[in-house]
Design a protein around this motif. Structure first.
Motif, PDB file in Angstrom:
ATOM      1  N   LEU A 242       0.412  -0.893  -0.210  1.00 56.12           N
ATOM      2  CA  LEU A 242      -0.094  -0.399   0.110  1.00 56.12           C
ATOM      3  C   LEU A 242       0.724   1.504   0.183  1.00 56.12           C
ATOM      4  O   LEU A 242       0.565   2.369  -0.651  1.00 56.12           O
ATOM      5  CB  LEU A 242      -1.110  -0.143   1.272  1.00 56.12           C
ATOM      6  CG  LEU A 242      -2.165   0.989   1.126  1.00 56.12           C
ATOM      7  CD1 LEU A 242      -2.632   1.106   0.541  1.00 56.12           C
ATOM      8  CD2 LEU A 242      -2.387   1.076   2.958  1.00 56.12           C
ATOM      9  N   ARG A 246       1.831   4.040  -2.542  1.00 55.69           N
ATOM     10  CA  ARG A 246       1.426   5.960  -2.515  1.00 55.69           C
ATOM     11  C   ARG A 246       2.645   6.221  -2.879  1.00 55.69           C
ATOM     12  O   ARG A 246       2.607   7.723  -2.702  1.00 55.69           O
ATOM     13  CB  ARG A 246       1.462   5.937  -1.364  1.00 55.69           C
ATOM     14  CG  ARG A 246      -0.160   5.528  -1.108  1.00 55.69           C
ATOM     15  CD  ARG A 246      -0.085   5.583   0.970  1.00 55.69           C
ATOM     16  NE  ARG A 246      -1.968   5.477   0.835  1.00 55.69           N
ATOM     17  CZ  ARG A 246      -2.362   4.818   2.501  1.00 55.69           C
ATOM     18  NH1 ARG A 246      -1.481   5.097   3.101  1.00 55.69           N
ATOM     19  NH2 ARG A 246      -3.971   4.764   2.596  1.00 55.69           N
ATOM     20  N   LEU A 299      -6.108   2.042   6.609  1.00 57.51           N
ATOM     21  CA  LEU A 299      -6.520   2.913   5.468  1.00 57.51           C
ATOM     22  C   LEU A 299      -6.529   4.557   5.414  1.00 57.51           C
ATOM     23  O   LEU A 299      -6.457   5.202   4.409  1.00 57.51           O
ATOM     24  CB  LEU A 299      -7.787   2.665   5.340  1.00 57.51           C
ATOM     25  CG  LEU A 299      -8.210   0.689   4.700  1.00 57.51           C
ATOM     26  CD1 LEU A 299      -9.654   0.554   4.547  1.00 57.51           C
ATOM     27  CD2 LEU A 299      -7.062   0.899   3.502  1.00 57.51           C
ATOM     28  N   THR A 364      -2.840  -9.425  -2.045  1.00 55.75           N
ATOM     29  CA  THR A 364      -2.699  -7.860  -2.848  1.00 55.75           C
ATOM     30  C   THR A 364      -2.920  -8.311  -4.432  1.00 55.75           C
ATOM     31  O   THR A 364      -3.176  -7.339  -5.040  1.00 55.75           O
ATOM     32  CB  THR A 364      -0.944  -7.268  -2.430  1.00 55.75           C
ATOM     33  OG1 THR A 364      -0.335  -8.668  -2.724  1.00 55.75           O
ATOM     34  CG2 THR A 364      -1.284  -7.305  -1.365  1.00 55.75           C
ATOM     35  N   ALA A 369      -5.240  -3.324  -2.590  1.00 55.19           N
ATOM     36  CA  ALA A 369      -4.576  -3.355  -1.450  1.00 55.19           C
ATOM     37  C   ALA A 369      -5.487  -2.932   0.231  1.00 55.19           C
ATOM     38  O   ALA A 369      -5.642  -3.573   0.959  1.00 55.19           O
ATOM     39  CB  ALA A 369      -3.252  -1.789  -1.393  1.00 55.19           C
ATOM     40  N   ARG A 370      -5.987  -1.681  -0.126  1.00 53.43           N
ATOM     41  CA  ARG A 370      -6.769  -1.105   0.728  1.00 53.43           C
ATOM     42  C   ARG A 370      -8.740  -2.000   0.919  1.00 53.43           C
ATOM     43  O   ARG A 370      -8.553  -2.665   1.883  1.00 53.43           O
ATOM     44  CB  ARG A 370      -8.246  -0.370  -0.232  1.00 53.43           C
ATOM     45  CG  ARG A 370      -7.328   1.417  -0.697  1.00 53.43           C
ATOM     46  CD  ARG A 370      -7.974   1.967  -1.493  1.00 53.43           C
ATOM     47  NE  ARG A 370      -8.467   2.701   0.227  1.00 53.43           N
ATOM     48  CZ  ARG A 370      -8.491   4.426   1.671  1.00 53.43           C
ATOM     49  NH1 ARG A 370      -7.434   4.138   0.955  1.00 53.43           N
ATOM     50  NH2 ARG A 370      -9.165   4.077   1.907  1.00 53.43           N
TER      51      ARG A 370
END
Length: 405
Positions: A242, A246, A299, A364, A369-370
């Motif tokens: 995750l 980002r 999250l 994943t 991922a969330r």
């Protein structure tokens, strides 16, 4: 009047020697995959080193526990330290001679895994004979702090040493095991009650498995630990993916991951007091509730550093739960079965820890991922509800008499 642990000669010898050995071991565990990467430029073979180490420990875990219960435990620890000194010394010589090969490194990893599979049950089984029952929880917590500190310091040291010379981390690891070996030479373990005869090794393993299965408290806590370990290690992998998505840098991810160890160290230092203040059920349930609340928060947090703070909070209460469970199990189990208890629990919980990253990788790939974080959160929430309402855990270790009944 009970002597404090700091003045307990035998315990301080064991703790001090193993504190150094933990640092050396963690340095080698960082350096071994990197050494293979230098030799082959293959990430697959590099990762295989740690797989070999973990697989060796799991495969040997059950027979190791049975052997610990039939052999002299101090002698087992001495032999493990000596084997690691010789193995690491051979690796240092091979690297210096530019003659090291991938099979050689894999063999070293396997030996280290086997030694750990034997040493840990031997140390666990010795602990109640080195410290009084009233100090066992503190000793278990201090051993946990030792492991966390060793992992943090050793990982950092391994990177520094490897930058100086490829053989240096393994030389330092070898020297720490020499010190641990010398410390064990001066260790005096009160003798166990003599056993007239031992059954066949497979029968001994079966006795250990039956003992663990026959005690409902051990069965239930093992089940809860397996489920939590599985989902949390999967969550850890998912969070790494995750934050990479980002755009986090490697340094930021490293700091985030290190905070998990910081929380573990602080939690281990606080564990003796929290263990007594919270009581058995709350000591166990609290770590589940903290994870159930904090895992979904990943999250909502963008910064890797704030995620590191979440990791530290998640790991803070784990040593308290481990202290409560480990102390109770050691006091509950007869001395002649303590090695097998440790071996069985190491295989069960360690197996879940090994499968967890694979589950995280599958999640994943199959999901975003969330969404994968939410799946892990749901699994942790379900086992948290079970821990909260379980009659077995709510009445966990109410009295010393019940433990020995």
């Amino acid at each position: 009047m009970t002597t404090s642990l700091a003045r307990n000669r035998n315990y301080t010898l064991l703790w001090g020697g193993q504190a150094l050995a933990e640092v050396g071991f963690s340095a080698s565990m960082l350096a071994l995959p990197l050494l293979v990467l230098f030799l082959t430029d293959s990430p697959v073979l590099s990762g295989l080193v740690l797989t070999v180490d973990a697989t060796a420990q799991l495969l040997v875990g059950l027979p190791a526990g049975a052997l610990v219960d039939r052999w002299d435990r101090r002698r087992i620890m001495l032999c493990c330290e000596a084997a690691q000194v010789l193995t690491l010394g051979g690796l240092v010589a091979a690297v210096l001679a530019d003659a090291v090969t991938v099979p050689h490194v894999m063999a070293v990893a396997a030996v280290l895994g086997v030694c750990r599979a034997l040493f840990e049950p031997a140390e666990d089984a010795c602990l109640p004979r080195l410290v009084p029952d009233s100090q066992l929880a503190t000793a278990v917590a201090m051993n946990s702090a030792r492991s966390s500190l060793g992992q943090m310091a050793g990982t950092a040291l391994g990177g520094v040493l490897l930058a100086v010379a490829r053989w240096l981390p393994f030389l330092v690891d070898m020297l720490t095991h020499v010190v641990a070996f010398v410390a064990l030479l001066f260790l005096r373990v009160p003798p166990s009650a003599p056993v007239e005869s031992h059954p066949h090794l497979l029968r001994s393993i079966g006795e250990g498995l039956r003992w663990v299965w026959s005690r409902r408290e051990i069965r239930v806590t093992a089940l809860c630990a397996v489920v939590l370990n599985l989902f949390f290690t999967a969550f850890y992998v998912v969070v790494i993916v995750l934050v990479e998505d980002r755009g986090a840098s490697g340094a930021e991810i490293g700091v985030m991951a290190a905070m998990l160890g910081v929380g573990g160290v602080l939690g281990a230092l606080a564990a003796p007091r929290l263990h007594h203040a919270l009581g058995p059920h709350r000591s166990i349930a609290s770590v589940f509730w903290v994870l159930a609340v904090l895992v979904p928060c990943a999250l909502l947090v963008e910064s890797p550093y704030l995620l590191g703070v979440l990791f530290a909070l998640m790991s803070f209460l784990a040593p308290t739960a481990n202290t409560t469970i480990g102390t109770h199990q050691l006091l509950l189990t007869p001395d002649e079965l303590r090695g097998r208890l440790s071996g069985v629990m190491g295989v069960v919980v360690g197996g879940a820890g090994a499968v967890g990253p694979l589950v995280g990788g599958v999640l994943t790939q199959a999901l975003s991922a969330r969404t994968a974080v939410l799946v892990c959160a749901a699994g942790i929430a379900l086992i948290t509800v079970f821990v909260t309402v379980s009659p077995t855990l709510r009445g966990y270790a109410k009295s010393q008499e019940e433990k020995k009944a």
